[in-house]
Scaffold this motif. Structure first.
Motif, PDB file in Angstrom:
ATOM      1  N   THR A  45       0.830  -1.197   0.000  1.00  0.00           N
ATOM      2  CA  THR A  45       0.000   0.000   0.000  1.00  0.00           C
ATOM      3  C   THR A  45       0.865   1.247   0.000  1.00  0.00           C
ATOM      4  OG1 THR A  45      -1.754  -1.148   1.156  1.00  0.00           O
ATOM      5  CG2 THR A  45      -1.738   1.238   1.322  1.00  0.00           C
ATOM      6  N   GLN A  87      -6.678   1.179  -1.059  1.00  0.00           N
ATOM      7  CA  GLN A  87      -7.175   0.015  -0.347  1.00  0.00           C
ATOM      8  C   GLN A  87      -8.368   0.384   0.540  1.00  0.00           C
ATOM      9  OE1 GLN A  87      -4.165  -1.860   2.011  1.00  0.00           O
ATOM     10  NE2 GLN A  87      -5.370  -3.705   2.300  1.00  0.00           N
ATOM     11  N   ASP A 158      -5.269  -1.125  -5.493  1.00  0.00           N
ATOM     12  CA  ASP A 158      -4.868  -1.733  -4.228  1.00  0.00           C
ATOM     13  C   ASP A 158      -5.986  -2.643  -3.737  1.00  0.00           C
ATOM     14  OD1 ASP A 158      -3.586  -2.413  -1.928  1.00  0.00           O
ATOM     15  OD2 ASP A 158      -3.171  -0.361  -1.279  1.00  0.00           O
ATOM     16  N   GLU A 159      -5.847  -3.901  -3.950  1.00  0.00           N
ATOM     17  CA  GLU A 159      -6.822  -4.910  -3.553  1.00  0.00           C
ATOM     18  C   GLU A 159      -8.245  -4.582  -3.994  1.00  0.00           C
ATOM     19  OE1 GLU A 159      -6.279  -6.419   0.332  1.00  0.00           O
ATOM     20  OE2 GLU A 159      -4.143  -5.965   0.349  1.00  0.00           O
TER      21      GLU A 159
HETATM   22 MG   LIG Z   1      -2.137  -2.704   1.956  1.00  0.00          MG
END
Ligand SMILES: [Mg+2]
Ligand SMILES: Nc1ncnc2c1ncn2[C@@H]1O[C@H](COP(=O)(O)OP(=O)(O)OP(=O)(O)O)[C@@H](O)[C@H]1O
Ligand SMILES: Nc1ncnc2c1ncn2[C@@H]1O[C@H](COP(=O)(O)OP(=O)(O)OP(=O)(O)O)[C@@H](O)[C@H]1O
Ligand SMILES: [Mg+2]
Lengths: 238, 287, 254, 336, 370
Positions: A45, A87, A158-159
């Motif tokens: 991140t 994220q 991010d994810e």
């Molecule tokens: Mg992360």
């Protein structure tokens, strides 16, 4: 031959006095799909946030499309074509879904909103709802759609699959692949589900305690059992 | 019956004057999320400029109003750049400390430069005197304030809810770094909104000067009143602020007519009652 | 069947949108239920209704036979109904140890005590370290939450819920944001829970769901469309279409 | 690996309590040292120092609800003033002049006012909460103004006198007794508060400050805890009020004013919220600064105070004590 | 020797103007009379007390006595501030010369208090006769709800009823009132022929007088009576035409025609910077300094509060406001009260024009309290 969409040289970054990233260098060719892997808290991140201009950078340079953006604030990087899906999703809670998307338009006409609704019909149903009234998955969709609407040339994810239903995950990964292919978009993907990430990517880097510990192709990583075990800690799981 | 109408007219006029003066604060506090206790100080600066322009330089009222708004905004630009920019997104109490400090400084400077006496802003002949409503008369300048209030309310509502500037402003406030990551130049958005808020403060200070006369202590004297009406309305909501001003103006006026000795009690009990029923203010934006 | 947890005809709508539509469900001690369903199906809303964070329009919630629909959120926790949050809700300025200690002290009814420091209470501290090491975050014990990565916060969130020693545990996407390497820890922690505890888990990670659940409930558009064994759920056409997609075809070693 | 780290954590955990006990004692000693220094530095100005202590008690009490529980209030003088009037009325109307009894009356008055304030203020959140507190302090003020047969109204409650403490130490013009009395009260309050903020209850309150909903999900009732804290806070403010009434022998409406409330908040934020030393240092620095500049230039000192506040936000955003503490912590961490 | 005088007043904040006038009066006195009494040099030390705050007042007074070693305490704009200081006078061995605070009872709190200003009772009583003489028999009283306001109401009522008039209604309004329209409506509805008003000087006065005009009370012939706080000279430029014709009774008008006043105004205007800012606290301070000089003279510079106060009992002199004396029993100033009317001068400025004199008025407030 267009300039390299993203180049990172010797990047160090962190929060206040804590250094998290240390001397990271890599570059991504045009249209590439780069997976960024690493265990919990290794700095994935932080890496994306630093590229987007949101954390403190100590050292190193970042170039987008050949232009040095190291000293630029977040907004200017976005205008240079960087798109960031954090994220934490970072929905604007007091704005409606439509207004949230509107912020991501970057001056494109309002009719472009239909692109987002096409990708996530669920959002269209909820378009008058406030951001903080959305379900977790809906927020994730909104966050992704909002950034894609701005047609970034480099997309940092991010994810993006976190909290999404399996069907949607599949559709979304397909859509990302499509964007990378036809939309001339370079994608950096951080993902916990290693297999999904490896299926998607054509390059992989792995972070370990803030340093670049491994780089190569997905296939090479799958074959390197030792590295997978050591860096991702999942060898024993399958 | 006549008395009832008469009180109603007074209440409307008082409420609208309150609205004109405090609506700028609703912008800073509700939209920019800065507890700007220095709002009154900017209103006061506007008042001083207008008074100086109209009384000492003999310029017309309209010119004085424009000079006040423009002048105050110009004064506010460096203040925003060097002080306010540091407290966007800071904890509320830090903002309180900073803006009280600014208020103290402005009071001190105004006291030093203009002296501690009251400053008036001479009205043009058109706004002097009273208008006959049939059952009573009402000062023309109050009618003027009512009109100004309506115009400001309409314009501001449109700007915030219907323009892309409004959306970007609200987005920046919700999450500045995310807005920036989407390409919104938050600093410019903030600076512009701050300028609008300060301009409104100055405008309100001038238009409301007949009711709340300009003097150095103005900035602190009415601070609480502004804070109360804006919060009761629900900071950031234009209709909320309007309703709150009319409601509280009405209660205050009626209370003061019926039982002047308990005027304060009425007002503050009403405030408590309203907030107990609407814990986020009449039209509070949910956070 | 003596249910520890039971909801009957629960309904909730937000301005015309029926988010929970006549949902009834019961769990017996020792149940391991997975609640799955498309995004926006109303799973989190269901948890909010059950825990008292939202008031239902109609319907009842019962804990061990006692109707708690009118009881506040904290009262339900005291009666053994504990949840975790989908988006972590932690105290940013407090350390991991403080989080867990607070939960332990609250469970023991000692949070009203005005004297003494938890750091000097060996019983509390032992339990804290034990819980945190089960989840593999003991090294973050004295770090403030705002300094630890999101995935680690997710683990702490679960530690807090476990520290309350619930009778019924509702986990809202406990593994979301937790890297694959660490989901094992969560599974281990869940496996170590007392056997008579009833657990309901919302999760989109199907591997985890199938390893964990003995029973799967599928919610779609506010209605339960399936309630049965994990083996059957992949065969249900409606569930496959609305939710699982091609996952149902993939082989999963459950 | 986890096991190794675990032992590390265990070591530091067992090391902590000793350190915190030591720090408690050191805190009390530090206050005592500063008090003695103050005594020798300003031997002719003990009245000011005594007044600082009274206000410091108010600021500490405010810190309990604002710094530790996150309740923003601009009406905290209600608790202080109620304590002051309770002590004052006991003396002026009932002729009970024993300072200790008057202090007890102050505690009771403050606690009751705390209860009332808590009931009302805790109904709002955020800005509306701030406004509730403003409304409340105005109501208290108006009430005291109206009940002039009890309070003396705007002329102030005079006719208060205080017997020698324990029948022996008389209050004199030079303020020696008053000062010592004040410091003793402050020390007792400080030690008690120190215990409370570190206790499980204190931890619960800090949790409430950050996220009351999460606290509910842990099974505790935020409202009940906050009410409790408000009453404690009232008692502390009441001590300050009583001290003020005893040592100055008048109680004015200003002790129930918005201005005093706002000033105490400014002092708290100036020092740093959420730590007792923050509140103390904020009060001492603000009041000494104000005394100094207002004596140096009685006409334009407000500008200087404003500049101080701005400078603090710019250069010590966590408050003077808070920022200093953060700085030293960082230094220490870097050193380790 | 240097003899220090500690002056406490509102030098900043909402009442800064009044504090500035304190200083102007003191500076004027010292400019005219020098800073020496015999061999002693007089030095004035100022302490700021922006609003009524008795605890702070006491702390300041204590500091002045103990640290600065002042021999005289003076100033004090607000009653509670003065009250707070009275208990320490004896032990401190300092007289207290009050230059403004206008509640009658202060002088009874300590035998070391001398007052050179006025009391609200003193200035509000004669206006009752004025009202009666103007043929008004029904009056509504409107005052701010605080000590001086209540004093004014009581004083007027007592005096007016003695004249045979009737106070039909007595309204007390909160100090913080900004909008007076509803009050004006009340006045209209009360059927009174005149209104008696008392508000502290400052922005509220302006609002009140404007509302009186704008709501048509003036046009309806409802007469306006007030003590002079309402039309203090420094507010007149702001009040403007709205104030024209308002009659007030007070102990001092800047326009008072006497050589003493001319000299005073000249010196005080120089001290304050502009004549427009000059108003009544200046004269209270000026005469206060006069009393202090006399005290220093009588004690030869020795610190002896009792002797000092004794020396000025019965003291008579010609003040800028006219002939005055210190009443030996109450230690309060006996003075002329003037009826004044706001008038426009030839140069376009406004002033209080003295139209009638009530000679040698004492303080009826003390008698009323007994
Ligand atoms: Mg992360
Ligand atoms: N605001 C912060 N202040 C200080 N340290 C931080 C902060 N945020 C993160 N860290 C630390 O930086 C390291 C890297 O965090 P980061 O969030 O980049 O990890 P990650 O790889 O994204 O982990 P995850 O998979 O859990 O999301 C972690 O050890 C974390 O403790
Ligand atoms: N306060 C609210 N007002 C209006 N609509 C709401 C509110 N809260 C939730 N909703 C809507 O209710 C629906 C159900 O939300 P919920 O959070 O329960 O979904 P979910 O099943 O948990 O989904 P996910 O898997 O994405 O977390 C969503 O469509 C959401 O937009
Ligand atoms: Mg959910």
């Amino acid at each position: 031959m267009p300039a390299t969409p993203l180049e990172v040289e010797n990047l160090s970054a962190g929060y206040g006095p804590t250094r998290v990233l240390e001397g990271i260098s890599f570059s991504v060719p045009s249209g590439a799909r780069l997976a960024v892997l690493g265990r919990n808290g290794m700095g994935k991140t932080t890496l994306l946030a630093t590229l987007a201009g949101q954390t403190k950078r100590y050292d190193g340079t970042i170039r987008i499309g050949g232009a040095d953006v190291t000293a630029m604030p977040s907004a200017s990087r976005a205008r240079k074509g960087l798109g960031y899906v954090p994220q934490a999703r970072c929905i604007f809670p007091t704005l409606t879904v439509e207004e949230n998307l509107f912020v991501g338009l970057k001056g494109r006409p309002k009719s472009a909103l239909e692109e987002a609704y096409g990708m996530f019909p669920r959002l269209k149903e909820r378009r008058r709802n406030l951001g903080n009234q959305l379900s977790g998955g809906e927020q994730q969709m909104l966050s992704t759609a909002r950034t894609i609407l701005g047609r970034p040339s480099v997309l940092l994810l991010d994810e993006p699959l976190e909290g999404l239903a399996p069907v949607i995950c599949e559709e979304l990964m397909a859509a990302f692949a499509e964007l990378a292919k036809t939309g001339d978009m370079t994608i950096l993907l951080v993902e916990q589900r290693i297999q999904s990430a490896l299926d998607f990517a054509d390059h992989v880097i792995v972070l370990e305690r803030g340093r670049l510990a491994w780089a190569g192709t997905p296939k090479a990583l799958s074959d390197d059992h030792a590295a997978v075990e050591r860096l991702l800690g999942v060898g024993g799981l399958h | 019956m006549q008395t009832v109408f008469s009180i109603a007219v007074d209440a409307l006029a008082y409420g609208m004057v309150l609205f004109v003066i405090s609506i700028g604060l609703s912008v800073t506090m509700g939209l920019m999320r800065v507890v700007n206790l220095a709002h009154g100080a900017f209103a006061m600066i506007g008042g001083y400029i207008a008074s100086y322009a109209a009384r000492d330089l003999g310029l017309g009222y309209g010119v004085a109003v424009i000079a006040a708004v423009v002048g105050t905004v110009i004064i506010a630009i460096p203040v925003e750049r060097f002080l306010y920019r540091r407290i966007y997104g800071a904890p509320e109490l830090t903002q309180v400390l900073m803006t009280i400090g600014i208020t103290f400084c402005i009071i001190g400077i105004a006291n030093y430069v203009f002296g501690p006496t009251l400053k008036t802003i001479p009205l043009p002949s058109g706004l002097q005197g009273s208008a006959d409503l049939g059952f009573r008369t009402i000062p023309v300048h109050r009618l003027f304030a009512i009109l100004c209030g309506l115009a400001v309310a309409g314009g501001l509502w449109y700007a915030i809810e219907r323009t892309s500037f409004g959306v970007k402003l609200r987005a920046s406030v919700d999450n500045a770094s995310m807005a920036a990551a989407l390409g919104v130049r938050t600093e410019i958005i903030y600076a512009l909104s701050f300028a609008v808020a300060v301009g409104l403060a100055a405008f309100g200070g001038v238009v409301g000067a007949e009711l709340l006369p300009v003097e150095p202590y103005y900035a602190l004297r009415y601070m609480v009143t502004f804070l109360v009406v804006v919060s009761v309305g629900g900071a950031g909501s234009i209709p909320g602020a309007l309703i709150a001003c009319l409601l509280l103006g009405g209660i205050d006026t009626t209370g003061r007519y019926l039982m002047p000795e308990f005027g304060e009690f009425f007002f503050y009990l009403a405030v408590i009652a309203i907030i107990c029923i609407f814990p986020r203010g009449l039209a509070g934006r949910t956070k | 069947m003596n249910a520890v947890f039971e909801v009957a005809n629960l309904k909730k709508s937000f301005g015309g949108l029926a988010v929970t539509n006549d949902v009834s469900l019961s769990m017996a001690p020792g149940d391991r239920v997975a609640l799955i369903g498309p995004n926006g199906a109303g799973k989190t809303t269901f948890v909010n209704l059950v825990t008292g964070n939202l008031q239902p329009d109609s319907g009842d919630v019962r804990l061990a036979g006692e109707t708690v629909t009118k009881v506040g959120a904290n009262g339900r926790v005291k009666r053994g109904l504990v949840r975790s949050f989908q988006v972590t809700r932690l105290f940013l300025e407090m350390t991991s140890a403080e989080h867990v200690a607070l939960a332990i002290l609250q469970r023991q009814g000692r949070t009203g005590r005005m004297f003494g420091n938890f750091l000097a209470m060996p019983d509390v501290m032992d339990e804290v370290s034990e819980l945190l090491s089960t989840l593999g975050i003991a090294h973050l014990m004295h770090r403030k939450v705002n300094e630890i990565a999101y995935g680690q916060q997710r683990l702490l969130e679960i530690a807090v819920a476990m520290a309350l020693r619930p009778k019924v545990l509702l986990l809202d996407e406990p593994a979301a944001g937790v890297p694959q390497s660490d989901t094992g820890r969560i599974e281990q922690a869940l496996a170590d829970l007392p056997a008579d505890l009833a657990v309901l888990m919302i999760e989109h990670d199907m591997d985890l769901v199938f390893r964990f659940a003995k029973r799967v409930v599928v919610l779609a558009a506010g209605t339960i469309i399936f309630d049965g064994s994990p083996a059957d759920v992949t065969k249900d056409a409606r569930v496959r279409e609305a939710y699982l997609g091609s996952y149902a075809n993939a082989s999963h070693a459950a | 690996m986890a096991a190794v780290m675990n032992t590390e954590a265990g070591v530091s955990a067992s090391a902590r309590p000793h350190r915190s006990l030591g720090r408690d004692a050191a805190g009390a000693v530090a206050i005592l040292i500063v008090a003695v220094i103050g005594y020798f530095l300003f031997p002719d100005n003990l009245a000011l120092l005594t007044r600082i202590v009274a206000v410091a008690l108010l600021v500490l009490s405010l810190d309990l609800v604002t710094g530790y529980c996150g309740v923003a209030t601009l009406g905290h003088a209600a608790l202080f003033g109620s304590g002051a009037y309770a002590a004052g009325i006991l003396s002026a109307h009932y002729g009970i002049n024993d300072p200790l009894l008057m202090t007890l009356a102050g505690i009771a008055g403050g606690a009751v006012a705390g209860l009332i304030s808590g009931v009302i203020i805790l109904r709002g959140h955020g800005l509306p909460q701030l406004v509730l507190s403003i409304a409340l302090i105005h109501l208290f003020h108006e009430f005291a103004n109206k009940a002039s047969s009890w309070t003396g109204g705007s002329d102030g409650l005079s006719g208060i006198s205080a017997d020698p403490i324990l029948g022996y130490f008389e209050f004199d013009l030079y303020g020696h007794t008053a000062y010592v009395f004040a410091i003793v009260l402050l020390l007792i309050v400080f030690v008690l508060l120190r215990l409370i903020v570190r206790s499980p209850f204190g931890m619960l309150c800090r949790g409430i400050k950050e996220d009351p909903l999460r606290i509910k999900a842990m099974g505790a009732s935020p409202k009940a805890a906050l009410m409790k804290m408000y009453v404690i806070s009232g008692a502390v403010a009441g001590v300050g009020g009583a001290l003020n009434a005893i040592t100055t022998q008048v109680v004015g409406l200003d002790s129930l004013s918005f201005t005093l409330s706002a000033e105490s908040l400014v002092m708290l934020v100036l020092g740093g919220t959420g730590s007792l030393f923050g509140g103390l240092s904020g009060t001492v620095i603000f009041m000494l600064f104000e005394d100094y500049v207002s004596a140096a230039n009685p006409f334009h000192w407000l500008t200087m105070v404003g500049a101080l506040l701005i400078a603090v936000v710019l250069f010590a955003p966590k408050g003077l004590y808070g920022s200093a503490a953060a700085f030293f912590n960082r230094r220490k961490e870097a050193g380790q | 020797d240097t003899i220090k005088v500690g002056v406490v007043g509102p030098f900043s904040g909402p009442f800064a103007l009044q504090g500035k006038n304190f200083k102007a009066g003191i500076d004027a006195y010292m400019a005219i009379n020098g800073n020496k009494v015999g061999d002693n040099t007089v030095e004035v030390i100022y302490r700021d007390l922006p609003a009524a705050d008795p605890a702070q007042s006491k702390a300041l007074a204590q500091e002045l006595v103990v640290k600065e070693k002042v021999q005289y305490l003076a100033g004090f704009y607000f009653t509670p501030d003065a009250m707070a200081v009275t208990p320490i006078l004896k032990q401190a061995n300092t007289p207290l010369v009050i230059m403004n605070a206008a509640t009658s009872a202060i002088v009874t709190k300590s035998p070391l208090v001398v007052r050179t200003s006025f009391t609200t009772w003193q200035t509000s009583t004669p206006i009752a006769k004025v009202a009666h003489d103007a043929g008004v028999s029904k009056v509504i009283s409107v005052v701010s709800d605080y000590g001086p306001g209540v004093d004014a109401e009581n004083a007027f009522k007592a005096a007016f009823e003695k004249e045979g008039g009737q106070v039909v209604e007595a309204i007390r309004m909160p100090l913080s009132t900004n909008d007076f329209s509803p009050i004006m409506q009340r006045i209209k509805d009360s059927g009174a022929q005149g209104v008696f008003a008392f508000l502290p000087s400052g922005p509220t006065t302006l609002g009140f007088v404007k509302a009186y005009n704008e709501n048509g009370l003036k046009a309806a012939g409802i007469k306006f009576f007030a003590p002079g706080d309402l039309t203090q000279e420094s507010d007149l430029p702001a009040l403007g035409d709205a104030a024209l014709g308002i009659q007030t009774t007070f102990h001092y008008a800047v326009s008072h025609d006497s050589p003493e006043n001319k000299a005073f105004v000249e010196a005080a205007a120089k001290a304050i910077g502009s004549k427009a800012e000059l108003s009544f606290p200046a004269v209270g301070a000026y005469d206060g300094m006069n009393v202090i000089y006399k005290m220093i003279e009588a004690t030869g510079g020795k610190q002896d509060a009792a002797k000092a106060v004794e020396a000025v009992k019965g003291l008579t002199w010609v003040s800028p406001r006219g002939p005055v004396s210190i009443d030996p029993e109450s230690r309060h100033i006996t003075q002329n009260i003037y009826l004044r009317e706001v008038t426009k001068a030839d140069d376009g400025t406004y002033y209080n024009k003295e139209v009638q004199t009530f000679e040698k008025q004492g303080d009826p407030g003390l008698a009323a309290a007994k």
